[in-house]
Design an enzyme around this catalytic site. Structure first.
Site, PDB file in Angstrom:
ATOM      1  N   ASP A  22       0.882  -1.168   0.000  1.00 53.95           N
ATOM      2  CA  ASP A  22       0.000   0.000   0.000  1.00 53.95           C
ATOM      3  C   ASP A  22       0.921   1.219   0.000  1.00 53.95           C
ATOM      4  OD1 ASP A  22      -1.586   2.145   0.630  1.00 53.95           O
ATOM      5  OD2 ASP A  22      -2.715   1.109   2.190  1.00 53.95           O
ATOM      6  N   TYR A  41      -0.384  -1.370  15.707  1.00 53.90           N
ATOM      7  CA  TYR A  41      -1.287  -1.508  14.573  1.00 53.90           C
ATOM      8  C   TYR A  41      -0.817  -0.676  13.388  1.00 53.90           C
ATOM      9  CZ  TYR A  41      -5.202  -1.239  11.470  1.00 53.90           C
ATOM     10  OH  TYR A  41      -5.988  -1.296  10.339  1.00 53.90           O
ATOM     11  N   LYS A  48      -1.716  -3.301   7.601  1.00 54.50           N
ATOM     12  CA  LYS A  48      -1.791  -3.517   6.157  1.00 54.50           C
ATOM     13  C   LYS A  48      -1.148  -4.842   5.777  1.00 54.50           C
ATOM     14  CE  LYS A  48      -3.306   0.475   6.710  1.00 54.50           C
ATOM     15  NZ  LYS A  48      -4.624   0.458   7.320  1.00 54.50           N
TER      16      LYS A  48
HETATM   17  C1  F6R Z   1      -8.118  -1.133   7.301  1.00 55.21           C
HETATM   18  C2  F6R Z   1      -7.910   0.215   6.802  1.00 55.21           C
HETATM   19  C3  F6R Z   1      -8.885   1.261   7.151  1.00 55.21           C
HETATM   20  C4  F6R Z   1      -8.323   2.237   8.186  1.00 55.21           C
HETATM   21  C5  F6R Z   1      -9.372   3.289   8.598  1.00 55.21           C
HETATM   22  C6  F6R Z   1      -8.821   4.303   9.574  1.00 55.21           C
HETATM   23  O1  F6R Z   1      -7.046  -1.968   6.932  1.00 55.21           O
HETATM   24  O2  F6R Z   1      -6.935   0.497   6.144  1.00 55.21           O
HETATM   25  O3  F6R Z   1     -10.103   0.720   7.557  1.00 55.21           O
HETATM   26  O4  F6R Z   1      -7.898   1.525   9.323  1.00 55.21           O
HETATM   27  O5  F6R Z   1      -9.822   3.996   7.455  1.00 55.21           O
HETATM   28  O6  F6R Z   1      -7.674   4.836   9.024  1.00 55.21           O
HETATM   29  P1  F6R Z   1      -6.823   5.977   9.760  1.00 55.21           P
HETATM   30  O7  F6R Z   1      -6.497   5.449  11.128  1.00 55.21           O
HETATM   31  O8  F6R Z   1      -5.643   6.137   8.883  1.00 55.21           O
HETATM   32  O9  F6R Z   1      -7.701   7.190   9.816  1.00 55.21           O
HETATM   33 MG    MG Z   2      -4.218   2.122   2.994  1.00 53.47          MG
HETATM   34 MG    MG Z   3      -4.816  -2.456   1.629  1.00 59.55          MG
END
Ligand code: F6R
Ligand code: MG
Ligand code: MG
Length: 371
Positions: free
Chosen positions: A14, A230, A233
């Site tokens: 990613d 956490y 990815k």
């Molecule tokens: C799951 C994912 C998304 C993010 C969510 C919060 O793998 O990538 O669900 O965890 O959009 O993202 P942040 O913490 O970056 O705002």
């Molecule tokens: Mg992402």
């Molecule tokens: Mg992804």
């Protein structure tokens, strides 16, 4: 390295999401293709670029074997070049899977997911690349089990003499960092003790017990375990070779007709159905999901990648998608409650413990009542 062999390397990362964590911007795909055309010519036999959700997936063939530093360096440098584009467009989480500042010989511990397989190309060599977004490597356990060990899924296990003896599974314990092999069908029940716990035990590879053929190889990188926090990815990839003593293409795809529940979805913290989709529908949207899987078919010819063929775009997976959406509706009703939300040990690497820590002092002992 085996004489005359070809290596298939599938490396994904990613590099930045568009918009949010939903998809890959076309400028990143264009940069990746340009980079491979400019820098891959001497090293690679062929290459193909796929996307699933916010992940860029490099499918490469070459003659250098698995874990080759030059191939891994090429992928790393490509991801770094794409990160520059992602930064200029302010894409979400630009370069988020590049955990290290510099390449150090093997891309495996550095963030991107890697599945590789070296084999001698057969008279005809059909291959399926599976790539999933918003889930983790445990997502392949159930489908790989069905493909290579379940006669209700794979008719060839019963009918084809080249498959009847079964397959050897390599299972990795991602927490203790060790591995074990199971010969199936004899050791099916033993294997299920472990692979049923797919948050910890993952099928890394599968080999034929009759032919000298590797059948499947998956990525097992768990970034949370690597980074100790956490970053979520882990979106996995998997290579499956098909036909003539290995599962038929249709037997490889069949497990996805029943969308199983996988860990991931919103914030890597929820259980939800893995929805098989065509390439253009691999854009997790509802509650950042539900988790998606694509299947790209290649008909190899002297290492050249004939493809990709978009298997799940086929109508026969419409009902699976419908079912996945119904399961998604049902699971979403449970909001922040388990088992829609993952159990606490899986939440350990999320931001949840920080929130819980703030409330720690509010807890008081409960006096035991003696009868
Ligand atoms: C799951 C994912 C998304 C993010 C969510 C919060 O793998 O990538 O669900 O965890 O959009 O993202 P942040 O913490 O970056 O705002
Ligand atoms: Mg992402
Ligand atoms: Mg992804």
């Amino acid at each position: 390295m085996v004489a005359g062999s070809i290596t298939l390397s599938v490396i994904k990362a990613d590099i930045g999401g568009y918009v949010g964590h939903c998809s890959v911007h076309s400028a990143l795909v264009a940069r990746a293709r340009q980079f491979l055309a400019e820098h891959g010519a001497d090293l690679l036999t062929d290459w193909s670029v796929l996307t699933v959700g916010d992940d860029l997936v490099l499918v490469m063939t070459h003659r250098n074997g698995e874990d080759n530093p030059s191939i891994h360096q090429l992928a790393w440098d490509l991801f770094v070049a794409c990160t520059e584009v992602a930064c200029s467009l302010k894409l979400y989480g630009a370069g988020q899977d590049l955990l290290a500042d510099a390449f150090s010989g093997n891309i495996k511990g550095l963030g991107p997911g890697v599945a590789e397989m070296e084999f001698v190309e057969r008279l005809s060599e059909p291959v399926v690349i599976l790539a999933a977004d918003k889930t983790d490597p445990g997502a392949w356990n159930l489908p790989l089990y069905k493909m290579f060990a379940d006669p209700f899924n794979t008719a060839g296990l019963v009918i084809d003499g080249k498959m009847h003896k079964g397959f050897r599974f390599e299972v990795h314990d991602l927490v203790a960092n060790c591995r074990v092999f199971f010969d199936c069908p004899e050791e099916l029940y033993d294997m299920l003790v472990f692979i049923g716990a797919s948050s910890r035990y993952c099928i890394k590879s599968v080999h034929s017990r009759t032919l000298p053929e590797p059948g499947a190889s998956s990525s097992t990188q768990k970034l949370n375990l690597m980074a100790g926090r956490y970053i979520g990815k882990d979106d996995p990839v998997c290579i499956v070779r098909c036909q003539n003593g290995l599962p038929a293409v249709g037997e490889v795809l069949e497990p996805f007709a029943t969308p199983h529940l996988v860990a991931g979805w919103m914030r890597g913290s929820h259980s939800g159905p893995l929805m098989p989709v065509g390439f253009c529908d691999a854009t997790p949207t509802r509650f950042d999901g539900p988790p998606r899987v694509i299947a790209a078919g290649y008909q190899l010819a002297g290492g050249r990648l004939g493809g990709p063929h978009d298997f799940f775009a086929d109508k026969s997976f419409d009902r699976a998608r419908q079912r996945a959406l119904e399961v998604a509706d049902y699971m979403r009703q449970m909001g922040p409650f388990e088992p829609h939300r993952l159990p606490l040990d899986a939440m350990e690497y999320t931001t949840l413990p920080d929130v819980a820590k703030r409330l720690k002092d509010r807890f008081e002992p409960i006096r035991q009542t003696r009868w």
